[in-house]
Scaffold this motif. Structure first.
Motif, PDB file in Angstrom:
ATOM      1  N   ARG A   1       0.764  -1.266  -0.096  1.00  0.00           N
ATOM      2  CA  ARG A   1       0.042  -0.003   0.069  1.00  0.00           C
ATOM      3  C   ARG A   1       0.777   1.366  -0.018  1.00  0.00           C
ATOM      4  NH1 ARG A   1      -5.757  -0.606   2.793  1.00  0.00           N
ATOM      5  NH2 ARG A   1      -5.709   1.588   2.228  1.00  0.00           N
ATOM      6  N   ALA A   2       1.963   1.289   0.368  1.00  0.00           N
ATOM      7  CA  ALA A   2       2.896   2.233   0.522  1.00  0.00           C
ATOM      8  C   ALA A   2       3.576   2.705  -0.838  1.00  0.00           C
ATOM      9  CB  ALA A   2       4.069   2.085   1.574  1.00  0.00           C
ATOM     10  N   GLY A   3       3.730   4.087  -0.821  1.00  0.00           N
ATOM     11  CA  GLY A   3       4.479   4.878  -1.708  1.00  0.00           C
ATOM     12  C   GLY A   3       3.903   5.387  -2.947  1.00  0.00           C
ATOM     13  N   GLY A   4       2.381   5.792  -2.743  1.00  0.00           N
ATOM     14  CA  GLY A   4       1.827   6.165  -3.774  1.00  0.00           C
ATOM     15  C   GLY A   4       1.340   7.463  -3.573  1.00  0.00           C
ATOM     16  N   CYS A   5       0.177   8.084  -4.442  1.00  0.00           N
ATOM     17  CA  CYS A   5      -0.227   9.314  -3.949  1.00  0.00           C
ATOM     18  C   CYS A   5      -2.073   9.293  -3.962  1.00  0.00           C
ATOM     19  CB  CYS A   5       0.005  10.152  -5.346  1.00  0.00           C
ATOM     20  SG  CYS A   5      -0.543   9.742  -6.842  1.00  0.00           S
ATOM     21  N   SER A   6      -2.564   8.146  -3.996  1.00  0.00           N
ATOM     22  CA  SER A   6      -3.791   8.019  -3.684  1.00  0.00           C
ATOM     23  C   SER A   6      -4.071   8.243  -2.349  1.00  0.00           C
ATOM     24  CB  SER A   6      -4.524   6.696  -4.234  1.00  0.00           C
ATOM     25  OG  SER A   6      -4.357   6.708  -5.396  1.00  0.00           O
ATOM     26  N   ASP A   7      -5.360   8.632  -1.744  1.00  0.00           N
ATOM     27  CA  ASP A   7      -5.685   8.920  -0.545  1.00  0.00           C
ATOM     28  C   ASP A   7      -7.027   8.257  -0.054  1.00  0.00           C
ATOM     29  OD1 ASP A   7      -7.836  10.243  -1.393  1.00  0.00           O
ATOM     30  OD2 ASP A   7      -6.778  12.103  -0.974  1.00  0.00           O
ATOM     31  N   GLY A   8      -7.524   8.062   1.246  1.00  0.00           N
ATOM     32  CA  GLY A   8      -8.476   7.373   1.574  1.00  0.00           C
ATOM     33  C   GLY A   8      -8.504   5.932   1.585  1.00  0.00           C
ATOM     34  N   LEU A   9      -9.627   5.344   1.024  1.00  0.00           N
ATOM     35  CA  LEU A   9      -9.397   3.965   1.189  1.00  0.00           C
ATOM     36  C   LEU A   9      -8.268   3.307  -0.044  1.00  0.00           C
ATOM     37  CD1 LEU A   9     -13.340   3.168   0.788  1.00  0.00           C
ATOM     38  CD2 LEU A   9     -11.987   2.684   2.662  1.00  0.00           C
ATOM     39  N   PHE A  10      -7.847   4.154  -0.772  1.00  0.00           N
ATOM     40  CA  PHE A  10      -7.056   3.817  -1.735  1.00  0.00           C
ATOM     41  C   PHE A  10      -5.413   4.152  -1.588  1.00  0.00           C
ATOM     42  CE2 PHE A  10     -10.942   4.853  -4.037  1.00  0.00           C
ATOM     43  CZ  PHE A  10     -11.462   3.688  -4.189  1.00  0.00           C
ATOM     44  N   ALA A  11      -5.194   4.538  -0.363  1.00  0.00           N
ATOM     45  CA  ALA A  11      -3.970   5.026   0.208  1.00  0.00           C
ATOM     46  C   ALA A  11      -3.089   3.957   0.431  1.00  0.00           C
ATOM     47  CB  ALA A  11      -4.122   5.727   1.918  1.00  0.00           C
ATOM     48  N   SER A  12      -1.824   3.928  -0.463  1.00  0.00           N
ATOM     49  CA  SER A  12      -1.701   5.103  -1.047  1.00  0.00           C
ATOM     50  C   SER A  12      -1.059   4.787  -2.628  1.00  0.00           C
ATOM     51  CB  SER A  12      -0.656   6.074  -0.489  1.00  0.00           C
ATOM     52  OG  SER A  12       0.782   5.351  -0.558  1.00  0.00           O
ATOM     53  N   MET A  13      -0.565   3.439  -2.776  1.00  0.00           N
ATOM     54  CA  MET A  13      -0.227   2.943  -3.936  1.00  0.00           C
ATOM     55  C   MET A  13      -1.086   2.053  -4.648  1.00  0.00           C
ATOM     56  SD  MET A  13       1.981   2.874  -6.737  1.00  0.00           S
ATOM     57  CE  MET A  13       3.487   3.682  -6.078  1.00  0.00           C
ATOM     58  N   ASN A  14      -2.217   2.566  -5.013  1.00  0.00           N
ATOM     59  CA  ASN A  14      -3.626   1.877  -5.798  1.00  0.00           C
ATOM     60  C   ASN A  14      -3.153   2.241  -7.103  1.00  0.00           C
ATOM     61  OD1 ASN A  14      -5.978   0.795  -6.588  1.00  0.00           O
ATOM     62  ND2 ASN A  14      -6.499   2.998  -6.845  1.00  0.00           N
ATOM     63  N   VAL A  15      -3.187   0.977  -7.902  1.00  0.00           N
ATOM     64  CA  VAL A  15      -2.833   0.782  -9.465  1.00  0.00           C
ATOM     65  C   VAL A  15      -4.116   0.382 -10.124  1.00  0.00           C
ATOM     66  CG1 VAL A  15      -0.404   0.475  -9.192  1.00  0.00           C
ATOM     67  CG2 VAL A  15      -2.013  -1.433  -9.445  1.00  0.00           C
ATOM     68  N   GLY A  16      -5.426   0.171  -9.276  1.00  0.00           N
ATOM     69  CA  GLY A  16      -6.314  -0.313  -9.841  1.00  0.00           C
ATOM     70  C   GLY A  16      -7.152   0.711 -10.718  1.00  0.00           C
ATOM     71  N   ALA A  17      -7.530   0.759 -11.732  1.00  0.00           N
ATOM     72  CA  ALA A  17      -8.119   1.619 -12.553  1.00  0.00           C
ATOM     73  C   ALA A  17      -9.805   1.712 -12.696  1.00  0.00           C
ATOM     74  CB  ALA A  17      -7.671   1.615 -14.114  1.00  0.00           C
ATOM     75  N   ALA A  18     -10.139   0.477 -11.969  1.00  0.00           N
ATOM     76  CA  ALA A  18     -11.599   0.307 -11.880  1.00  0.00           C
ATOM     77  C   ALA A  18     -12.199   0.169 -10.592  1.00  0.00           C
ATOM     78  CB  ALA A  18     -12.111  -0.880 -12.863  1.00  0.00           C
ATOM     79  N   VAL A  19     -11.634   0.955  -9.570  1.00  0.00           N
ATOM     80  CA  VAL A  19     -12.089   0.759  -8.113  1.00  0.00           C
ATOM     81  C   VAL A  19     -12.773   1.864  -7.334  1.00  0.00           C
ATOM     82  CG1 VAL A  19     -10.573  -1.368  -7.653  1.00  0.00           C
ATOM     83  CG2 VAL A  19      -9.810   1.285  -7.187  1.00  0.00           C
ATOM     84  N   GLY A  20     -12.893   2.780  -8.485  1.00  0.00           N
ATOM     85  CA  GLY A  20     -13.259   4.031  -7.899  1.00  0.00           C
ATOM     86  C   GLY A  20     -12.251   5.331  -7.438  1.00  0.00           C
ATOM     87  N   ASP A  21     -10.950   5.082  -7.609  1.00  0.00           N
ATOM     88  CA  ASP A  21     -10.185   5.809  -7.347  1.00  0.00           C
ATOM     89  C   ASP A  21      -9.860   6.957  -8.447  1.00  0.00           C
ATOM     90  OD1 ASP A  21      -8.067   7.263  -6.141  1.00  0.00           O
ATOM     91  OD2 ASP A  21      -6.485   5.733  -6.433  1.00  0.00           O
ATOM     92  N   GLU A  22      -9.254   8.103  -8.139  1.00  0.00           N
ATOM     93  CA  GLU A  22      -9.194   9.146  -9.247  1.00  0.00           C
ATOM     94  C   GLU A  22      -8.316   8.764 -10.200  1.00  0.00           C
ATOM     95  OE1 GLU A  22      -8.090  12.943  -7.426  1.00  0.00           O
ATOM     96  OE2 GLU A  22      -9.566  12.758  -6.006  1.00  0.00           O
ATOM     97  N   PRO A  23      -8.705   8.509 -11.453  1.00  0.00           N
ATOM     98  CA  PRO A  23      -7.742   8.237 -12.641  1.00  0.00           C
ATOM     99  C   PRO A  23      -6.421   9.045 -12.618  1.00  0.00           C
ATOM    100  CG  PRO A  23     -10.200   8.734 -13.319  1.00  0.00           C
ATOM    101  CD  PRO A  23      -9.898   9.247 -12.068  1.00  0.00           C
ATOM    102  N   ALA A  24      -6.461  10.225 -12.397  1.00  0.00           N
ATOM    103  CA  ALA A  24      -5.035  10.803 -12.521  1.00  0.00           C
ATOM    104  C   ALA A  24      -4.038  10.280 -11.394  1.00  0.00           C
ATOM    105  CB  ALA A  24      -5.203  12.343 -12.396  1.00  0.00           C
ATOM    106  N   ARG A  25      -4.565   9.959 -10.126  1.00  0.00           N
ATOM    107  CA  ARG A  25      -3.802   9.360  -9.186  1.00  0.00           C
ATOM    108  C   ARG A  25      -3.555   7.973  -9.463  1.00  0.00           C
ATOM    109  NH1 ARG A  25      -5.391  11.656  -3.228  1.00  0.00           N
ATOM    110  NH2 ARG A  25      -5.680  14.230  -4.028  1.00  0.00           N
TER     111      ARG A  25
END
Length: 260
Positions: free
Chosen positions: A31-55
């Motif tokens: 989960r560590a090392g990315g820029c997503s937040d909330g439920l997706f904090a922080s290294m989310n690479v899933g494009a179809a889970v509801g995270d912001e596409p840019a992140r």
């Protein structure tokens, strides 16, 4: 593309590859090392889970930079199809539908997304592969298909391959019903050591399934002897790993591998 440093929490296969082989780079995010937040904090690479596409894209770019190669993501469907990778897939409008990929092209990486299913990375003399192995894929032959495709790409025998099992839901947490036993040719009367009976709170018949052990059985039957990893439980460490069973709305980790 030059490779960036891996985050200190990410995992790397502990295999020892022959010096004569082309260089291989492989790792798996947490989960560590990315820029997503909330439920997706922080290294989310899933494009179809509801995270912001840019992140999501920024996280994927970060992983590709750490690998030192562009990545081909798949549309994973819990099946057993294997995709042979080529550079033209990078420009495709939709990802290929498959649950494993093989790359014999230096500078083109395999990417396998997970959040409780088992990721398996493979190295061969001149090719690499990754497979998404939940129980449906395992029972359907995704690992056997990947071994066959990788051996064909590398021109080698299964005994030369190295396989590494990443984090997945562990054998003390993965509760399944009789339909999963049946998919592996087991019966409730004779479940085998990879399935341990434990009734649920309502007294219904349930079993604890050992995904890494099932994968090792399949890989050994396919001719592999160099198998490592498979010691982490995603559901037991939700602060470190994304886990679908812990929270159905969650991110995805990725296991990646490429020839340098």
């Amino acid at each position: 593309m030059s490779s960036a440093a891996l985050h200190r929490d990410w995992l790397q296969p502990d295999w020892q590859l022959p010096a004569a082989w082309p260089r291989v780079r492989a790792f798996m995010t947490t989960r560590a090392g990315g820029c997503s937040d909330g439920l997706f904090a922080s290294m989310n690479v899933g494009a179809a889970v509801g995270d912001e596409p840019a992140r999501v894209q920024a996280n994927r770019n970060h992983v590709a930079e750490a690998l030192g190669a562009p990545l081909v993501f798949l549309k994973q469907v819990h099946g057993a199809e294997v995709q042979r990778l080529s550079h033209d897939l990078l420009a495709a409008s939709q990802p290929p539908v498959a649950d494993a990929s093989v790359s014999a092209t230096p500078g083109l990486g395999c990417a396998i997304q997970v959040a409780d299913c088992l990721p398996v990375l493979f190295a061969a003399p001149g090719a690499v592969a990754g497979a998404h192995a939940g129980w449906r894929g395992l029972a359907g032959g995704v690992l056997e298909n990947t071994v066959a495709a990788l051996c064909a790409a590398a021109g080698c025998a299964p005994g030369e391959l190295r396989a590494w099992l990443g984090p997945c839901i562990g054998p003390q947490q993965f509760e399944v019903g009789a339909e999963v036993l049946a998919a592996f040719g087991r019966s409730p009367a004779q479940p085998g050591g990879e399935f341990v009976y434990r009734a649920n709170a309502a007294g219904e018949a349930r079993w604890l399934a050992d995904l890494p052990a099932l994968a090792r059985l399949r890989l050994r039957a396919a001719g592999l002897s160099h198998i490592s990893g498979g010691h982490w439980c995603t559901l037991s460490e939700p602060s470190r790993f994304f886990s679908y069973r812990h929270d159905a709305r969650t991110g995805r980790m990725v296991a990646v591998i490429g020839l340098l």
